[in-house]
Design a protein around this motif. Structure first.
Motif: not given
Length: 285
Positions: A180-196, A198-207
């Motif tokens: 996730a940390a490296e994806t944020a770099v090559f996808y040019y995500s802001t810290p907020e976008q990266s955190a969102s 990560v949270n979405e992926n976590k929620t999708n696993v749970e759901k």
């Protein structure tokens, strides 16, 4: 580093593909598209280019399994079109800006049908505004005892399957934090976008993953990136899967979640073994 990269420097390199028959695309000796799937889209390569330099693109073209074909005709090969280029993505709107084509990946079709077709090209990436460690400090897994390596890779996949099947999003997020940390770099995500994300992926696993992961079976081990990456992939063709036809899961990652009513999704994990370590790390998908 992400915040210091102005928008017009946030370059994404890509392979544009138009193919009505199954193809697989490799970049930097890593498969970056699913096998046995026609393509009419672009496949981003930033996640597989750790820094600027020269890279190899390999494209394979296969017979259409669902038609019962056993060969690929010259006409089918000639109908496929590929090119290498770049663009800038507006992360706010999703718009594609400043698209460029650097080279047409022209195919040299044979004169008669073949069991499958393969061709390679060399391309150069010049304008990435970052460098990633990725798997560059990983051990060369091709030099290990392959039976022992496979046992270790299977064990890791079995553990991850159990985590996904229990819907344990927090553990999944922890396992994939370096990715996730490296994806944020090559996808040019802001810290907020990266955190969102990560949270979405976590929620999708749970759901979606809870009690929905199929058994880990019918797989084969695959080494990529000159032996520094390893994964398990499905090895057999299917005409349908989970009430969806046609659906061929050959070549998918071996960790597969059934859809609620139909279809499926895979949780492909590319693993590397850091120098001096015995513990795999998930670095890409």
């Amino acid at each position: 580093m992400i915040q210091q990269t102005i928008k017009d420097k946030q370059i994404t390199y890509t392979i544009n593909a138009t193919a009505t028959i199954p193809v697989a695309i490799y970049f930097n000796d890593i498969k970056i598209s699913e096998e046995n799937t026609p393509l009419n889209s672009s496949v981003d390569v930033n996640g597989y280019a750790l820094k600027n330099g020269k890279y190899k693109i390999k494209i394979q073209i296969f017979p259409v399994f669902r038609r019962g074909d056993t060969t690929v005709s010259p006409e089918d090969i000639k109908s496929c079109q590929f090119s290498f280029g770049s663009f800038v993505r507006d992360r706010e709107t999703g718009d594609i800006l400043n698209p460029k084509t650097y080279s047409q990946l022209s195919l040299k079709a044979p004169d008669s049908p073949v069991p499958y077709f393969e061709q390679e090209w060399e391309v150069e990436i010049k304008d990435l505004p970052y460098e990633l460690e990725g798997w560059s400090k990983g051990q060369n897994l091709s030099k290990m005892d392959q039976k022992e390596l496979e046992k270790k890779v299977v064990s890791f996949h079995q553990n991850v399957r159990e985590i996904l099947n229990k819907g344990n999003g927090n553990t999944w997020a922890d396992l994939t934090k370096k990715r996730a940390a490296e994806t944020a770099v090559f996808y040019y995500s802001t810290p907020e976008q990266s955190a969102s994300s990560v949270n979405e992926n976590k929620t999708n696993v749970e759901k979606y993953c809870t009690n929905m992961m199929i058994p880990l079976e019918d797989y084969e081990m695959k080494l990529y990136a000159g032996g520094q990456l390893v994964t398990l992939e499905k090895k057999s063709h299917t005409m349908e899967f989970n009430n969806k036809s046609p659906l061929d899961i050959k070549g998918w990652g071996a960790l597969i979640r059934k859809g609620q009513k139909t279809g499926a999704a895979d949780y492909r994990i590319l693993l590397y073994l850091p120098e001096g370590s015995n513990d795999f790390v998930i670095i890409r998908k």
